[in-house]
Design an enzyme around this catalytic site. Structure first.
Site, PDB file in Angstrom:
ATOM      1  CB  SER A   1     -18.960 -47.932 -12.649  1.00  0.00           C
ATOM      2  OG  SER A   1     -20.178 -47.855 -13.471  1.00  0.00           O
TER       3      SER A   1
ATOM      4  CB  SER B   1     -29.411 -46.358  -8.432  1.00  0.00           C
ATOM      5  OG  SER B   1     -28.291 -45.595  -8.295  1.00  0.00           O
TER       6      SER B   1
ATOM      7  CG  ASP C   1     -27.427 -44.397 -11.666  1.00  0.00           C
ATOM      8  OD1 ASP C   1     -26.589 -43.854 -10.998  1.00  0.00           O
ATOM      9  OD2 ASP C   1     -27.391 -45.765 -12.178  1.00  0.00           O
ATOM     10  CG  ASP C   2     -25.026 -42.443  -8.676  1.00  0.00           C
ATOM     11  OD1 ASP C   2     -25.535 -43.132  -8.114  1.00  0.00           O
ATOM     12  OD2 ASP C   2     -23.832 -42.605  -8.833  1.00  0.00           O
TER      13      ASP C   2
ATOM     14  CG  ASN D   1     -23.044 -45.934 -10.913  1.00  0.00           C
ATOM     15  OD1 ASN D   1     -24.265 -45.265 -10.905  1.00  0.00           O
ATOM     16  ND2 ASN D   1     -22.926 -46.921 -10.009  1.00  0.00           N
TER      17      ASN D   1
END
Ligand SMILES: *[C@@H]1O[C@H](CO)[C@@H](O)[C@H](O)[C@H]1NC(C)=O
Ligand SMILES: *[C@@H]1O[C@H](CO)[C@@H](O)[C@H](O)[C@H]1NC(C)=O
Ligand SMILES: *[C@@H]1O[C@H](CO)[C@@H](O)[C@H](O)[C@H]1NC(C)=O
Length: 350
Positions: free
Chosen positions: A168, A60, A28-29, A135
């Protein structure tokens, strides 16, 4: 034990150079993430066939939202200006054709990867595994699990029947082109993530990894995925950091609304104290396992939780009690026979 070590040795060979997995990565970054690119390089170096389809911009906190852009062209520059406004909304990195960006949410990137990029541009259509992240920042506990785009990309894949691992780390955001050497936190996080992914793949029995030409490998049961969180790492001891089997609930945080002292009339959030009961109720799985939040934040170890995409309440005494009330109270006004497909649950097959 001889038999067991023979098996894991064989699995190692199978997952080695000539027989790596077909892997789709997302996050998502954004597609320029240092964590994502470092892990991508390591997975490729281990002989896996890896493609990235990741957001063009920072995405994010999108959770599992599937948002596709209406614009055929980027209206702003991509993350870190790697691709300029006016370029197509879907395209490849300027220097690596295995790395794609798409101007959508993480889950949408996974779908564009599965339904367009891989079938048209890769030498496989259905990946054996989807890996999301690592993440920038941990994703611990049920509240964050549904918010995180890294998680959302993973459960989007699992929903489609593809095993997924959400990863993550605890490091800060860094563009891939600023990761210069092996002391970079992005390198450390990717190294630990790679070690965990490798150990997972190597643990899968040969009979499960085996596939016929054109088939995908089933490295996890249908509808299962993994959530892995990595604590802050230190250059002198990160290589032997321990991995703990965890569950999502247990010492987990959730939010409370707090009036924002800097801006009267508005609110901000805080982690509620004491911990809230809902996100810490043990309903599914093994209640004697430690919570991932405790293992990562308090013990400084790596957590590994199994998830499934079936959110239905389990067949427990509590569920039976509620169903009894509803039945007695005529909440259900008719009953319908389940179609066989609804009960479908594929387990490991040799
Ligand atoms: C690694 O790269 C960082 C950032 O560019 C730099 O500050 C550091 O001195 C480098 N370390 C080594 C051992 O080369
Ligand atoms: C690793 O090193 C850091 C700082 O040097 C220390 O705080 C931490 O406890 C160490 N972890 C392990 C597992 O040894
Ligand atoms: C539950 O987890 C504990 C701790 O890891 C383990 O000892 C136990 O065997 C597990 N129980 C089941 C039914 O898997």
């Amino acid at each position: 034990m001889r038999f067991l070590s023979f098996l894991s040795g064989a699995a190692l060979v199978l997952a080695g150079c000539s027989n790596g997995l077909n892997i789709l990565m997302s996050n998502d970054d954004g597609f320029g993430s240092g964590n994502l690119r470092e892990l991508y390089k390591m997975l490729r170096a281990d002989g896996h066939n890896v493609y990235i389809v990741a957001p063009a911009t920072q995405q994010s906190s999108q959770g599992g939202r599937s948002v596709f852009t209406d614009e055929p062209m980027l209206t702003t520059n991509s993350i870190y200006d790697l691709v300029k406004a006016g370029a197509p909304s879907l395209g490849t990195d300027p220097i690596d054709t295995h790395i794609w960006y798409y101007n959508g949410t993480p889950a949408a990137c996974v779908f564009v990867g599965l339904d367009y990029v891989l079938p048209n541009f890769a030498d496989f259509s259905v990946p054996d595994l989807v890996v999301t992240g690592p993440n920038f920042g941990t994703n611990l506990g049920p509240f964050v699990w549904t918010l995180s785009g890294t998680a959302g990309a993973a459960y989007a894949a699992t929903g489609r029947g593809i095993p997924a691992i959400a990863l993550s780390g605890s490091n800060n955001a860094v563009p891939y082109f600023l990761v210069k050497n092996e002391s970079s936190p992005a390198y450390l996080v990717a190294s630990v993530a790679n070690r965990v992914v490798k150990s997972i793949i190597n643990s899968v029995p040969v009979s499960v990894l085996k596939r016929d030409v054109g088939e995908t490998r089933t490295i996890l049961p249908l509808g299962y995925g993994l959530n892995v969180n990595i604590p802050p790492l230190f250059a002198d001891n990160y290589t032997n950091i321990q991995v703990v089997h965890t569950r999502m609930t247990g010492d987990a945080d959730t939010n409370e609304a707090v009036p924002n002292p800097d801006k009267p009339g508005t609110f901000t959030w805080a982690n509620i104290e004491p911990l809230a009961p809902g996100v810490n109720a043990c309903i599914n799985g093994n209640c004697t396992l430690p919570g991932e939040t405790y293992v990562v934040n308090t013990l400084g170890l790596v957590s590994l939780s199994l998830y499934t995409v079936d959110y239905t309440a389990p067949e427990s005494e509590e569920t039976k009690e509620v169903v009894k009330w509803f039945t007695t109270g005529n909440v259900f006004t008719t009953s319908v026979k389940a179609m066989p497909i609804h009960k479908h649950s594929r387990r490991f097959t040799a």
